[in-house]
Design a protein around this motif. Structure first.
Motif, PDB file in Angstrom:
ATOM      1  N   ALA A 178       0.837  -1.203   0.000  1.00  0.00           N
ATOM      2  CA  ALA A 178       0.000   0.000   0.000  1.00  0.00           C
ATOM      3  C   ALA A 178       0.867   1.247   0.000  1.00  0.00           C
ATOM      4  CB  ALA A 178      -0.895   0.001   1.241  1.00  0.00           C
ATOM      5  N   VAL A 179       0.246   2.375  -0.344  1.00  0.00           N
ATOM      6  CA  VAL A 179       0.857   3.693  -0.202  1.00  0.00           C
ATOM      7  C   VAL A 179       0.059   4.444   0.858  1.00  0.00           C
ATOM      8  CG1 VAL A 179       1.232   5.922  -1.320  1.00  0.00           C
ATOM      9  CG2 VAL A 179       1.729   3.825  -2.566  1.00  0.00           C
ATOM     10  N   ASN A 180       0.760   5.008   1.807  1.00  0.00           N
ATOM     11  CA  ASN A 180       0.093   5.786   2.849  1.00  0.00           C
ATOM     12  C   ASN A 180      -0.344   7.126   2.257  1.00  0.00           C
ATOM     13  OD1 ASN A 180      -0.544   7.513   4.964  1.00  0.00           O
ATOM     14  ND2 ASN A 180       0.824   6.452   6.384  1.00  0.00           N
ATOM     15  N   ASN A 185       0.205  10.535   4.105  1.00  0.00           N
ATOM     16  CA  ASN A 185       1.541  11.145   4.108  1.00  0.00           C
ATOM     17  C   ASN A 185       1.993  11.583   2.727  1.00  0.00           C
ATOM     18  OD1 ASN A 185       1.643  10.635   6.802  1.00  0.00           O
ATOM     19  ND2 ASN A 185       3.086   8.934   6.670  1.00  0.00           N
ATOM     20  N   CYS A 186       1.423  10.998   1.681  1.00  0.00           N
ATOM     21  CA  CYS A 186       1.882  11.247   0.315  1.00  0.00           C
ATOM     22  C   CYS A 186       1.645  12.694  -0.111  1.00  0.00           C
ATOM     23  CB  CYS A 186       1.154  10.298  -0.649  1.00  0.00           C
ATOM     24  SG  CYS A 186       1.588  10.570  -2.380  1.00  0.00           S
ATOM     25  N   ILE A 187       2.683  13.282  -0.738  1.00  0.00           N
ATOM     26  CA  ILE A 187       2.575  14.656  -1.229  1.00  0.00           C
ATOM     27  C   ILE A 187       2.419  14.688  -2.754  1.00  0.00           C
ATOM     28  CG2 ILE A 187       3.819  15.666   0.712  1.00  0.00           C
ATOM     29  CD1 ILE A 187       6.344  15.691  -1.065  1.00  0.00           C
ATOM     30  N   GLY A 188       2.279  13.513  -3.363  1.00  0.00           N
ATOM     31  CA  GLY A 188       2.046  13.456  -4.811  1.00  0.00           C
ATOM     32  C   GLY A 188       3.206  13.904  -5.661  1.00  0.00           C
ATOM     33  N   CYS A 189       4.432  13.708  -5.182  1.00  0.00           N
ATOM     34  CA  CYS A 189       5.598  14.200  -5.911  1.00  0.00           C
ATOM     35  C   CYS A 189       5.889  13.386  -7.178  1.00  0.00           C
ATOM     36  CB  CYS A 189       6.828  14.198  -5.013  1.00  0.00           C
ATOM     37  SG  CYS A 189       7.434  12.552  -4.577  1.00  0.00           S
ATOM     38  N   GLY A 190       5.413  12.143  -7.230  1.00  0.00           N
ATOM     39  CA  GLY A 190       5.582  11.307  -8.421  1.00  0.00           C
ATOM     40  C   GLY A 190       6.905  10.571  -8.518  1.00  0.00           C
ATOM     41  N   ARG A 191       7.784  10.699  -7.522  1.00  0.00           N
ATOM     42  CA  ARG A 191       9.094  10.040  -7.601  1.00  0.00           C
ATOM     43  C   ARG A 191       8.958   8.529  -7.707  1.00  0.00           C
ATOM     44  NH1 ARG A 191      12.453  13.456  -3.017  1.00  0.00           N
ATOM     45  NH2 ARG A 191      12.168  15.475  -3.997  1.00  0.00           N
ATOM     46  N   CYS A 192       8.066   7.946  -6.942  1.00  0.00           N
ATOM     47  CA  CYS A 192       7.930   6.477  -6.969  1.00  0.00           C
ATOM     48  C   CYS A 192       7.367   6.027  -8.313  1.00  0.00           C
ATOM     49  CB  CYS A 192       7.070   5.994  -5.813  1.00  0.00           C
ATOM     50  SG  CYS A 192       5.400   6.666  -5.768  1.00  0.00           S
ATOM     51  N   TYR A 193       6.495   6.813  -8.878  1.00  0.00           N
ATOM     52  CA  TYR A 193       5.922   6.489 -10.189  1.00  0.00           C
ATOM     53  C   TYR A 193       7.027   6.441 -11.239  1.00  0.00           C
ATOM     54  CZ  TYR A 193       2.940   6.944 -14.323  1.00  0.00           C
ATOM     55  OH  TYR A 193       2.333   6.753 -15.531  1.00  0.00           O
ATOM     56  N   VAL A 238      -2.402  12.327  -5.357  1.00  0.00           N
ATOM     57  CA  VAL A 238      -1.832  11.372  -4.418  1.00  0.00           C
ATOM     58  C   VAL A 238      -1.552  10.071  -5.179  1.00  0.00           C
ATOM     59  CG1 VAL A 238      -4.096  10.502  -3.693  1.00  0.00           C
ATOM     60  CG2 VAL A 238      -2.159  10.345  -2.131  1.00  0.00           C
ATOM     61  N   MET A 239      -0.522   9.364  -4.737  1.00  0.00           N
ATOM     62  CA  MET A 239      -0.157   8.123  -5.421  1.00  0.00           C
ATOM     63  C   MET A 239      -1.030   6.974  -4.922  1.00  0.00           C
ATOM     64  SD  MET A 239       1.721   7.368  -7.891  1.00  0.00           S
ATOM     65  CE  MET A 239       2.798   8.813  -7.906  1.00  0.00           C
ATOM     66  N   SER A 240      -1.394   6.102  -5.848  1.00  0.00           N
ATOM     67  CA  SER A 240      -2.165   4.915  -5.481  1.00  0.00           C
ATOM     68  C   SER A 240      -1.521   3.685  -6.120  1.00  0.00           C
ATOM     69  CB  SER A 240      -3.619   5.049  -5.941  1.00  0.00           C
ATOM     70  OG  SER A 240      -3.679   5.004  -7.355  1.00  0.00           O
ATOM     71  N   VAL A 300      13.177   6.241  -2.920  1.00  0.00           N
ATOM     72  CA  VAL A 300      13.101   7.618  -3.438  1.00  0.00           C
ATOM     73  C   VAL A 300      11.996   8.436  -2.774  1.00  0.00           C
ATOM     74  CG1 VAL A 300      14.079   6.976  -5.679  1.00  0.00           C
ATOM     75  CG2 VAL A 300      11.587   7.009  -5.383  1.00  0.00           C
ATOM     76  N   CYS A 301      11.185   7.818  -1.961  1.00  0.00           N
ATOM     77  CA  CYS A 301      10.053   8.528  -1.351  1.00  0.00           C
ATOM     78  C   CYS A 301      10.522   9.396  -0.180  1.00  0.00           C
ATOM     79  CB  CYS A 301       9.001   7.532  -0.877  1.00  0.00           C
ATOM     80  SG  CYS A 301       7.590   8.347  -0.072  1.00  0.00           S
ATOM     81  N   PRO A 302      10.211  10.700  -0.225  1.00  0.00           N
ATOM     82  CA  PRO A 302      10.636  11.579   0.865  1.00  0.00           C
ATOM     83  C   PRO A 302       9.742  11.487   2.095  1.00  0.00           C
ATOM     84  CG  PRO A 302       9.452  12.847  -0.775  1.00  0.00           C
ATOM     85  CD  PRO A 302       9.542  11.439  -1.319  1.00  0.00           C
ATOM     86  N   LYS A 303       8.646  10.762   1.999  1.00  0.00           N
ATOM     87  CA  LYS A 303       7.685  10.707   3.114  1.00  0.00           C
ATOM     88  C   LYS A 303       7.483   9.300   3.676  1.00  0.00           C
ATOM     89  CE  LYS A 303       5.620  14.026   4.042  1.00  0.00           C
ATOM     90  NZ  LYS A 303       5.944  15.072   5.004  1.00  0.00           N
ATOM     91  N   ASN A 304       8.297   8.365   3.234  1.00  0.00           N
ATOM     92  CA  ASN A 304       8.246   6.990   3.774  1.00  0.00           C
ATOM     93  C   ASN A 304       6.827   6.399   3.680  1.00  0.00           C
ATOM     94  OD1 ASN A 304       9.451   4.737   4.901  1.00  0.00           O
ATOM     95  ND2 ASN A 304       9.025   5.387   7.001  1.00  0.00           N
ATOM     96  N   CYS A 305       6.234   6.494   2.515  1.00  0.00           N
ATOM     97  CA  CYS A 305       4.820   6.128   2.339  1.00  0.00           C
ATOM     98  C   CYS A 305       4.574   4.646   2.052  1.00  0.00           C
ATOM     99  CB  CYS A 305       4.225   6.921   1.180  1.00  0.00           C
ATOM    100  SG  CYS A 305       4.128   8.689   1.481  1.00  0.00           S
ATOM    101  N   HIS A 306       5.581   3.927   1.583  1.00  0.00           N
ATOM    102  CA  HIS A 306       5.316   2.598   1.020  1.00  0.00           C
ATOM    103  C   HIS A 306       5.347   1.499   2.069  1.00  0.00           C
ATOM    104  CE1 HIS A 306       6.694   5.191  -2.252  1.00  0.00           C
ATOM    105  NE2 HIS A 306       5.877   4.474  -3.006  1.00  0.00           N
ATOM    106  N   GLU A 307       4.362   0.633   1.995  1.00  0.00           N
ATOM    107  CA  GLU A 307       4.306  -0.555   2.861  1.00  0.00           C
ATOM    108  C   GLU A 307       4.495  -1.782   1.987  1.00  0.00           C
ATOM    109  OE1 GLU A 307       0.817  -0.753   5.365  1.00  0.00           O
ATOM    110  OE2 GLU A 307       0.615   1.423   5.226  1.00  0.00           O
TER     111      GLU A 307
HETATM  112  S1  SF4 Z   1       7.437   9.184  -3.683  1.00  0.00           S
HETATM  113 FE1  SF4 Z   1       6.215   9.086  -1.790  1.00  0.00          FE
HETATM  114  S2  SF4 Z   1       5.420  11.180  -1.525  1.00  0.00           S
HETATM  115 FE2  SF4 Z   1       6.111  10.997  -3.665  1.00  0.00          FE
HETATM  116  S3  SF4 Z   1       4.274  10.353  -4.806  1.00  0.00           S
HETATM  117 FE3  SF4 Z   1       5.375   8.462  -4.227  1.00  0.00          FE
HETATM  118  S4  SF4 Z   1       4.401   7.865  -2.280  1.00  0.00           S
HETATM  119 FE4  SF4 Z   1       3.862  10.004  -2.631  1.00  0.00          FE
END
Ligand code: SF4
Ligand code: SF4
Length: 91
Positions: free
Chosen positions: A18-20, A23-31, A61-63, A79-86
């Motif tokens: 999952a993605v939290n 906390n996600c800021i939608g930066c798109g880095r993980c995408y 927000v990332m899903s 690469v996530c700056p907010k530690n969103c990934h589980e």
């Molecule tokens: S890298 Fe983290 S903060 Fe950025 S879109 Fe992905 S889950 Fe959200």
């Protein structure tokens, strides 16, 4: 479940769970870093969250769209700056 590296060694992959979204800021880095088309950037309102906490209408927000594609590399988390990934191990 073990997976094979190119050199024949095994490793124990953890797959995206999952993605939290809180906390996600939608930066798109993980995408961008994921080569398996696992993620999709969506409007926060589309996630059926309690929008009272989010005044920014249209915020993204990332899903997780295709978790079955995940190969367990964990690049998204690095690469996530907010530690969103589980993650979870395969059943
Ligand atoms: S890298 Fe983290 S903060 Fe950025 S879109 Fe992905 S889950 Fe959200
Ligand atoms: S662990 Fe790797 S393959 Fe799985 S979602 Fe993250 S970047 Fe994509």
């Amino acid at each position: 479940m073990s997976a094979l590296k190119k050199n024949g060694e095994t490793y124990d992959p953890r797959y995206i769970k999952a993605v939290n979204a809180e906390n996600c800021i939608g930066c798109g880095r993980c995408y961008k870093v994921c080569g398996q088309e696992v993620f999709n950037l969506v409007e926060r309102a589309d996630l059926d969250m309690d929008d009272d906490d989010y005044e920014d209408e249209g915020a993204m927000v990332m899903s997780v769209a295709n978790d079955g594609n995940c190969i367990g590399c964990e690049a998204c988390s690095r690469v996530c700056p907010k530690n969103c990934h589980e993650f979870e191990r395969a059943a």
